[in-house]
Design an enzyme around this catalytic site. Sequence first.
Site, PDB file in Angstrom:
ATOM      1  N   LYS A  78       0.841  -1.231  -0.225  1.00  0.00           N
ATOM      2  CA  LYS A  78      -0.366  -0.386   0.264  1.00  0.00           C
ATOM      3  C   LYS A  78       0.773   1.628   0.266  1.00  0.00           C
ATOM      4  O   LYS A  78       1.802   1.237   0.714  1.00  0.00           O
ATOM      5  CB  LYS A  78      -1.100  -0.155   1.198  1.00  0.00           C
ATOM      6  CG  LYS A  78      -1.885   0.848   1.073  1.00  0.00           C
ATOM      7  CD  LYS A  78      -2.465   1.141   2.637  1.00  0.00           C
ATOM      8  CE  LYS A  78      -3.861   1.889   2.315  1.00  0.00           C
ATOM      9  NZ  LYS A  78      -4.586   1.736   3.731  1.00  0.00           N
ATOM     10  N   SER A 158      -9.399   2.372   2.831  1.00  0.00           N
ATOM     11  CA  SER A 158      -9.129   2.733   1.501  1.00  0.00           C
ATOM     12  C   SER A 158      -8.242   1.743   0.525  1.00  0.00           C
ATOM     13  O   SER A 158      -7.118   2.432   0.422  1.00  0.00           O
ATOM     14  CB  SER A 158      -7.934   4.220   2.681  1.00  0.00           C
ATOM     15  OG  SER A 158      -7.430   2.995   3.899  1.00  0.00           O
ATOM     16  N   SER A 182     -10.568  -0.215   6.979  1.00  0.00           N
ATOM     17  CA  SER A 182      -9.931   0.417   5.872  1.00  0.00           C
ATOM     18  C   SER A 182      -9.225  -1.237   5.081  1.00  0.00           C
ATOM     19  O   SER A 182      -8.525  -1.131   3.748  1.00  0.00           O
ATOM     20  CB  SER A 182      -8.908   0.959   5.516  1.00  0.00           C
ATOM     21  OG  SER A 182      -9.080   2.748   5.477  1.00  0.00           O
TER      22      SER A 182
HETATM   23  N1  GLN Z   1     -13.702   4.993   5.455  1.00  0.00           N
HETATM   24  C1  GLN Z   1     -12.932   5.525   6.666  1.00  0.00           C
HETATM   25  C2  GLN Z   1     -12.219   6.731   6.746  1.00  0.00           C
HETATM   26  O1  GLN Z   1     -12.523   7.110   5.572  1.00  0.00           O
HETATM   27  C3  GLN Z   1     -11.577   4.457   7.465  1.00  0.00           C
HETATM   28  C4  GLN Z   1     -10.342   4.775   6.599  1.00  0.00           C
HETATM   29  C5  GLN Z   1      -9.846   3.925   6.984  1.00  0.00           C
HETATM   30  O2  GLN Z   1      -9.564   2.712   7.949  1.00  0.00           O
HETATM   31  N2  GLN Z   1      -7.971   4.718   6.711  1.00  0.00           N
HETATM   32  O3  GLN Z   1     -11.688   7.620   7.262  1.00  0.00           O
END
Ligand code: GLN
Length: 493
Positions: A78, A158, A182
């Site tokens: 990532k 994400s 995410s």
């Molecule tokens: N979807 C959540 C956010 O936008 C979690 C994102 C994540 O876990 N990095 O904050």
Amino acid sequence: MTDLTALTLAEAQAGLQNGAFTALELCEAHLAAIEAAGALNAYTKVTPERAREMAKASDQRLAKGEGGALEGLPLGIKDLFCTKGVPSTASSRILENFVPTYESTVTQNLWDAGAVMLGKLALDEFAMGSSTETSYFGPVINPWRRKGSDAALVPGGSSGGSSAAVAADLCLAATGTDTGGSIRQPAALTGTVGLKPTYGRCSRWGIIAFASSLDQAGPITKTVEDAAIMLSVMASIDPKDTTSAEVPVPDYRAALTGSIKGLRVGIPREYRVDGMPGEIETLWQDGVEWMKAAGAEVIEVSLPHTKYALPAYYIVAPAEASSNLARYDGVRYGLREPGKDIIEMYENTRAAGFGAEVKRRILIGTYVLSAGYYDAYYLKAQKVRSLIKQDFDQVFEKADVLLTPTTPGPAFALGEKTGDPVEMYLNDIFTVTVNMAGLPALSVPAGLSSEGTPLGLQLIGRAFDEATILRAGQVLEQAAGPLPKAEKWWLAA
Ligand code: GLN
């Protein structure tokens, strides 16, 4: 020869050990697959030369019988992990040209174990999102499509580049990070396995920070066994991260005994939310039956503060993000947009460098931390966080693991939820509680939706008891599977 990209991490490891193929062949097969899958946009940067070099070095070590735990296995990373000498962008324009001079602890652990880096995987900008549509480098496309439709679906977020790449066989396994879901949500939406470890299990050193008290690295893989293999290497005790926990790292693969007889599985009643689709309810019930059939004891439990988790998360996470992202000012990192003085330079840089969602988070974060609202929002959210943690402490006196759906629905179409941020945030309803409490959780593919796309079930465990959710997860995986793989439509074009 069999398709080397279709192997699991464990199968590829065995094949390398017994000389069925070389690390270089394995690497070439993946580079070719990546090349052919440009339509998915999963990678922001492929590093073929480096991959070949690493694979050749692995072959030499394997020939001498010296291989490490991940020797010769090609992985995707990532693009939130800093990789020395390779652009590390967080999928943001502001870091488009940022090339770190250091390596994150987690990725260093992987290379020390002999793994091969194929490249960097796209994400929602600064890991803020649930669909990977906010990446500066364009959206990532889910390899899965709805039955009879060629509409593009999101791979979750994400870590959407990671989930799409694993589901499409563009790497054997990938790293992800999970601040509110995410790793688990994109895993659920792509039919892959996603593990969010306990806070402090994997070092955060060298991972571009989003919300430091919630961020945690973990693997996205094809199987539960592969997740166990990856975590054993990713996890470490790191003096460079003050929140790294001084807990020895067990051999997670050895914990996969296949037996959950007598395991107490809690079903949290508050996760049965209004408007939950019938097929999610059915999937959850299937999970309960599978656990019972394997000899587990299923009990209903209560986590009364669940309904406050999402609103509290969307105060705590933006607050920490607004502070963490203050460092991107055009002075030390990446983009610089000139101005008539330093203030205007900051403003121009940040205006041009950050996308809309990141700006929204910074605005919310600075608002809830501002003098007049700190007590009303931020402090209140911190108190709610303690209550959520307490709920879990109490429940884990009666249950060993908790079983819930991972997401409230299957993969959605590109653009379907971008108009309404709250709609997008609601995707995290079942995952954020775990981050607020710092606990480990695993998403396992458990079935297909009526649209023919993947759905996942989530197992939540006690702090530092990843071994038990992996063991139970493998039982779920076996009961549910084998599930089909995504059709490789991008090869036909
Ligand atoms: N979807 C959540 C956010 O936008 C979690 C994102 C994540 O876990 N990095 O904050």
